[in-house]
Structure formats: C-alpha cells, structure tokens
Enzyme design. Structure first.
Site, PDB file in Angstrom:
ATOM      1  N   LYS A  79       0.814   5.251  16.526  1.00 33.33           N
ATOM      2  CA  LYS A  79       2.084   5.624  15.905  1.00 33.33           C
ATOM      3  C   LYS A  79       2.572   6.860  16.644  1.00 33.33           C
ATOM      4  CE  LYS A  79       4.449   4.444  12.044  1.00 33.33           C
ATOM      5  NZ  LYS A  79       4.608   3.204  11.309  1.00 33.33           N
ATOM      6  N   VAL A 183      13.629  -5.545   2.603  1.00 37.01           N
ATOM      7  CA  VAL A 183      12.496  -6.344   2.118  1.00 37.01           C
ATOM      8  C   VAL A 183      12.751  -6.816   0.687  1.00 37.01           C
ATOM      9  CG1 VAL A 183      10.032  -6.308   1.559  1.00 37.01           C
ATOM     10  CG2 VAL A 183      10.849  -5.185   3.641  1.00 37.01           C
TER      11      VAL A 183
END
Ligand code: NAD
Length: 355
Positions: A79, A183
């Site tokens: 990340k 989502v």
C-alpha cells in the site's frame, strides 16, 4: 524505531519518497511478495504527522497481503500513502513524480486507487511507470471494481445467513445497509432482487431517497443503523463501526458488509463471538474488487472468469465459519491465521524455487 513498530510485522520493505520540486512526500510499504508482486491502493491524506502516515501504510499493506491471499490471487500485499490534502495539494507533476518512485521498485509494488486518489490520478502516475492498475482505458483495463465487490458481499451475506440463520434464501431476511455509495447501492439491488427486506442509511439524503424509492427500503438515521431490528448488519461506509458502543446496541446476529476495517480493535472479534454474532471477516467478503483488479494486473481480463472467482468467496467464508465453530474462536482470528498459512506456504515455495 521503525523495526519496533507494532504494525511493522516483518514488512519486506518500506520506501520513503520525496520530491522537493513537486512537494511529494510519500511512503510505499510492501508487506509481502510471497505470492506475487505487491498490489494495493495509494491513499492521499493530510496525516497529522509522519508517524501516523507510516502506521497507516503498514497497517493497510499487511491488510492487502491477507486480502489477496484469501482471495487466492497471485498478488502480494502493499500500500502507499501520499501525505497531503487531496483537495488542494494535487498536481500532475506530483503524480508523475510519485510514478517515478513506484517505478524505482521495478514492479515489486503495483498501485491502484484508494481514498483521495481517483482513476485519473492513477492514469497520471502511469505516465512515468507501468506498475499501476484499476484503469478505465486501454487493453485489459478492469474499470470500476465496485459491482464485483458488491456481488461478493451479496454472496457472502447469503453464506452467513445460511450458517447462522439456517436460511436457504434471503427472502424475508432483514438486512441493514450502512452507506449507499458504489458498493452499498449495488448490494441493495442484489438483496432486493432476492426478496430481502431492507433498512438503509447514508449521510446524503438523495442516496437514501433513491434506495427508498427503488427497493421499498425503510430509512433510519445514520447514527442508529447499527441498532436496527434486523437479522444482518451490512457496513458499507466507514471502518471501526464495530466497537463496544455499537455492539451493546446491535440486534443483528450477522455482521457482513463491504467496508474495510470494520472492527475497531482486534478484541472486537472475540466480543462479537461471545455475543453470539457471526462476523464475516471484511477483507474476505469484500475481495471481489481486488479479484477484478488482479485480472488486469495479470493481463488476463475476462469478466466471466472474474465472476467465477468472486463466486468462490462464500466457500472461503463457510470454511472460516466452520473452523471458528470447531475451535470456539473468533472468525476474524481464524481468517488471519488462514491468511498467514497461505503466505507462509508461498514463502516456502519461493525458497524452494530459488534453491
Ligand atoms: P463510496 O464513497 O462510494 O460510498 C460510501 C457511502 O457511505 C457514501 O454514499 C457516503 O455518503 C456514505 N457514508 C459516509 N459516512 C457515512 C455514515 N456515517 N453513515 C452512513 N453513510 C455514510 O465508497 P464505496 O466504494 O462504496 O466503499 C464503501 C466501503 O467499502 C469503504 O469502506 C471501502 O473501503 C470499502 N471497499 C470498497 C471496495 C470497492 O470496490 N469500491 C472494495 C473493497 C472495500
């Protein structure tokens, strides 16, 4: 000292990137490449200090190792964070400079979008490195991952409802969806198609109204969604929504949703278990998006095979649920252990191949 950080957890490398001309200060954390090149989003955030930025990079990077391992992907975990305000500090030069930092790792880290970073920003990074993913244009571009995330979450909710409620279908099952963004809105559609009864919330009234109109959902205030009289609580907005305060008011016996980092602390896994609540570990149930990105990284984008892979999420969850029952342990701890087993096997494989 960096190596003593609680979140360090034997990261393979941490790279600090600075470019004074563009004001870039960035950290790339690569937790593991045991299963393949580390792939994970880049986050842009105005961290209060460097320590906070590093902690976030390390924590998120290990999370990606676990997520990619549990999704069965040929990807490691990494990340990156860019320290800055995404509203005021962005420039094309800054993203091109960051692309050069990514490129210096020669493909050990592949960046995608995350909080504060758009697909357009990743495309700009892509002008100075080819190690980026989650694009919308070009050969193998995988596009918006949200529908795939939502499909996996829907299938995961079905698996959890079967395990905990003995329900063969979601018809009449009451689900509270927190967050009606990319989502949450796709998830509501799947749930409604299956006959689930929806309670919804969002901080944006137009999102709520749309769900009420389209799915005959009942709306509640954002700060009361965790306490709704439902069977399943599906967090699809923020992290840390499972904490001692919300757990005390929780009516649902299943927590299964798309948000990352739902548990405020690791201890909430055991707290849920002892309260008789079945928790679908977040990084397992929400793996559909990274499965979609992975197909782009491996230059084998095929929508149908991505869907088949997302359809394996419920089997993985059921295995976690059964193991957790057998061993009387939290599902979150079992998932972490399974992810670590997969990573260790990958490391062994690497060693054997190098010998
Ligand atoms: P999004 O920004 O599109 O949607 C989030 C929604 O939550 C927004 O509509 C927002 O208004 C709402 N919201 C914010 N604060 C809220 C609050 N206090 N109460 C109720 N609603 C609130 O984001 P998304 O892409 O749908 O992602 C949702 C979650 O799922 C995030 O935690 C994200 O990290 C995680 N996730 C997303 C993907 C993906 O493919 N998009 C993949 C894995 C995990």
């Amino acid at each position: 000292m960096l190596f003593d950080f609680p979140d360090f957890d034997d990261h393979e490398l941490v790279l600090f990137g600075r470019d004074t001309a563009t004001g870039l200060s960035a950290i790339i954390a690569v937790h593991s490449t045991a299963l393949g090149p580390a792939c994970g989003g880049c986050r842009m955030w105005p961290y209060a200090n460097d320590t906070e930025a590093m902690r976030d990079a390390l924590r998120l990077s290990r999370g990606m190792s676990y997520k990619n391992a549990m999704a069965g992907l040929p990807l490691g975990g990494g990340k990156s964070v860019i320290i800055g305000n995404s509203r005021t500090d962005k420039s094309d030069d800054l993203f091109r400079a960051f692309g050069r930092v990514i490129d210096s790792l020669g493909g050990r880290y592949i960046a995608a979008e995350d909080v504060g970073i758009t697909v357009a920003d990743v495309m700009t990074m892509g002008q100075t490195t080819r190690h980026v993913a989650g694009l919308t244009g070009g050969h193998d571009a995988s596009g918006d991952p949200s529908p795939f995330t939502a499909y996996g979450v829907y299938l995961g909710i079905k698996a959890a409802a079967r395990h905990k409620l003995g329900a063969d279908s979601l018809k009449g099952v009451r689900v509270a969806v927190q967050g009606l963004g990319n989502v949450g809105s796709h998830l509501c559609q799947h749930l409604a198609d299956d006959g689930a009864v929806l309670t919804v919330t969002d901080i944006h009234a137009d999102n709520v109204q749309r769900a009420v109109d389209r799915f005959a959902a009942v709306s509640v205030a954002p700060e009361r969604i965790h306490a709704a009289e439902v069977d399943v609580y599906a967090p699809c907005a923020l992290g840390a929504v499972i904490n001692p305060r919300t757990l005390a008011e929780l009516k649902a016996t299943v927590v299964a949703g798309g948000a990352n980092n739902q548990l405020e602390t690791d201890a909430m896994g055991e707290a849920l278990r002892s309260a008789g609540v079945l928790y679908a570990p977040d990084y397992v149930i929400n793996g559909g998006g990274i499965i979609n990105v992975s197909a782009e990284v491996t230059h084998a984008y095929d929508r149908e095979s991505v869907l088949r892979q997302v359809e394996r999420i419920p089997a993985t969850l059921s295995e976690i649920f059964r193991r957790a029952d057998r061993e009387a342990r939290p599902t979150s701890a079992v998932a972490d252990e399974m992810a670590r087993e997969i990573l260790a096997a990958g490391k062994d494989g690497q060693k054997k191949a190098a010998a």
